[in-house]
Design an enzyme around this catalytic site. Sequence first.
Site, PDB file in Angstrom:
ATOM      1  CB  SER A   1     -11.121  -4.382   8.728  1.00 25.57           C
ATOM      2  OG  SER A   1     -12.188  -3.531   8.420  1.00 25.57           O
TER       3      SER A   1
ATOM      4  NE  ARG B 157      -1.023   4.670   9.306  1.00 27.50           N
ATOM      5  CZ  ARG B 157      -2.332   4.403   9.268  1.00 27.50           C
ATOM      6  NH1 ARG B 157      -2.904   4.158   8.118  1.00 27.50           N
ATOM      7  NH2 ARG B 157      -3.063   4.395  10.360  1.00 27.50           N
TER       8      ARG B 157
ATOM      9  CD  GLU C 176      -8.398  -1.403  10.665  1.00 32.90           C
ATOM     10  OE1 GLU C 176      -8.479  -0.154  10.672  1.00 32.90           O
ATOM     11  OE2 GLU C 176      -8.509  -2.092   9.637  1.00 32.90           O
TER      12      GLU C 176
ATOM     13  NE  ARG D 284      -1.764  -1.939  11.545  1.00 31.87           N
ATOM     14  CZ  ARG D 284      -2.645  -1.006  11.202  1.00 31.87           C
ATOM     15  NH1 ARG D 284      -3.895  -1.102  11.635  1.00 31.87           N
ATOM     16  NH2 ARG D 284      -2.295   0.013  10.448  1.00 31.87           N
TER      17      ARG D 284
ATOM     18  NE  ARG E 194      -3.690  -2.323   2.279  1.00 31.09           N
ATOM     19  CZ  ARG E 194      -4.637  -2.625   3.155  1.00 31.09           C
ATOM     20  NH1 ARG E 194      -4.910  -1.785   4.136  1.00 31.09           N
ATOM     21  NH2 ARG E 194      -5.320  -3.746   3.042  1.00 31.09           N
TER      22      ARG E 194
END
Length: 414
Positions: A351, A276, A348, A388, A261
């Site tokens: 999801s 991130r 988070e 994560r 990403r």
Amino acid sequence: MIDLKYLQNSFEEASKRLEKKGVKQESLEALKERFERLKEANRLYEETRAKQNQLSKLFGQYKRDGKDISELQAQVNELKAEVAKYQDEAREAEDNLHALAMGIPNFPDESVPFGESEDDNVEIRKVLEPREFDFRPKEHWELGEANGWIDFERGVKLAKSRFSLLKGQGARLQTALINYFLDKNIQAGFEEYAVPFMVNSKMLEGTGQLPKFEDDLFKVSDEDLWLIPTAEVPLTNIYHDEILGTDELPILMTAYSPCFRREAGSAGRDTRGIIRQHQFAKVEMVSIAHPDKSDEIFEKMVEQASNLLSELGLPHRLVELCSGDLGFSAARTIDLEVWLPGQGKYREISSVSNTRDFQARRAKIRFKDGKKNRLVHTLNGSALAVGRTIVAIMENYQNEDGTIEIPKVLKKYL
RNA sequence: AGAGAGGUGGCCGAGCGGUUGAAGGCGCACGCCUGGAACGCGUGUGUAGCGUAAGCUACCGAGGGUUCGAAUCCCUUCCUCUCUGCCA
């Protein structure tokens, strides 16, 4: 893509629902108008085309009968120009409609709480109590460097900022987690897939990343190939433009993949650590479901992700996303947020979304319902984001001296 | 990457530029036959859009073009197969 017939027939209701997601009434009016214009343009084109086809058929007869065709020829020539004109108009209307429609997000479910941002998300429940520390818990980047698990600087050297590398026990932990997640998902009825990590633009349109979110993606130069931002893209599109049998549903899939990403809009957020990154590992679940069964499967997927965290002994909470925080393709999303003692926050880690028929319409994934073809429902969810999870393990399982315990369930994987 | 061959309905496989949305076969569905099955016989069997309907339009890998008319001719592109090269 949303159902344009529904938009046309129940405009008030449709626009009210999309307003919750921040879509302006004007763009929906424009969309409806373009849809109607396309229908009109198509009608004109088809009518003139039908006339032309009829006349053209006469040529064969005339020739067989030895009749003169010059008058017929003149007639058709006139029509021909008209057909071409209407065809151009229809194509233009089609392009205009498509360009707008592909940028309109999915309807939120009626049950989705209204809200503007993540601050309005609704906590559903907490699972496991965060542990009490009798020392100041460190953040994962301190622990990662101290233990020699994460090398930030050399990751940047190899690629650029927001890349890192794992080594030794850190790398082993990642492999262990991937295998653990896959094993558990398989036990839960998901079938494992190994998918391409690059896909073409059509597939990205199918799941909703393109055309609107091009800036979030890495593209391979000189090729119509893009690095996947999530395994959701290849998994969901496995059945792109296919018609499934009812007996094939539901299809429950899981796959490990790296995710790439560009995170174009996230400058300045989470600049330290591996929360991130431009590349991260994830095990994904994707389900192709009968429309009547997708709610049930949604619950199953949420439970699955939550169970993984529970078995790892990681405190977390389930959060129902409000309308404003819902992703582009999602009708409903539950986030799982894991407790990070170093940050003192829930972050988070998974999801789970039901996109209903939104992706199915874009990707043309249908199933035979008796005689009829109907759109399936597609669902996706992380189980789990591996990077994560490593962060969460490091922070939750740290000792005062900076060493890190390994969760019991992972012992056999290390 | 180079040379050659080819891409047609769920599958196999035809298809002089003019009722070809597409022969034939297999498969599948229904019916007849049978005590029940197989065999045999009959009927049906793609997708999408528009329309209350009759019907119309589009689709023979994809995109352009030629033509009154294209599955059929031309161009571009993608894919598959065979051979050569390269490579984990």
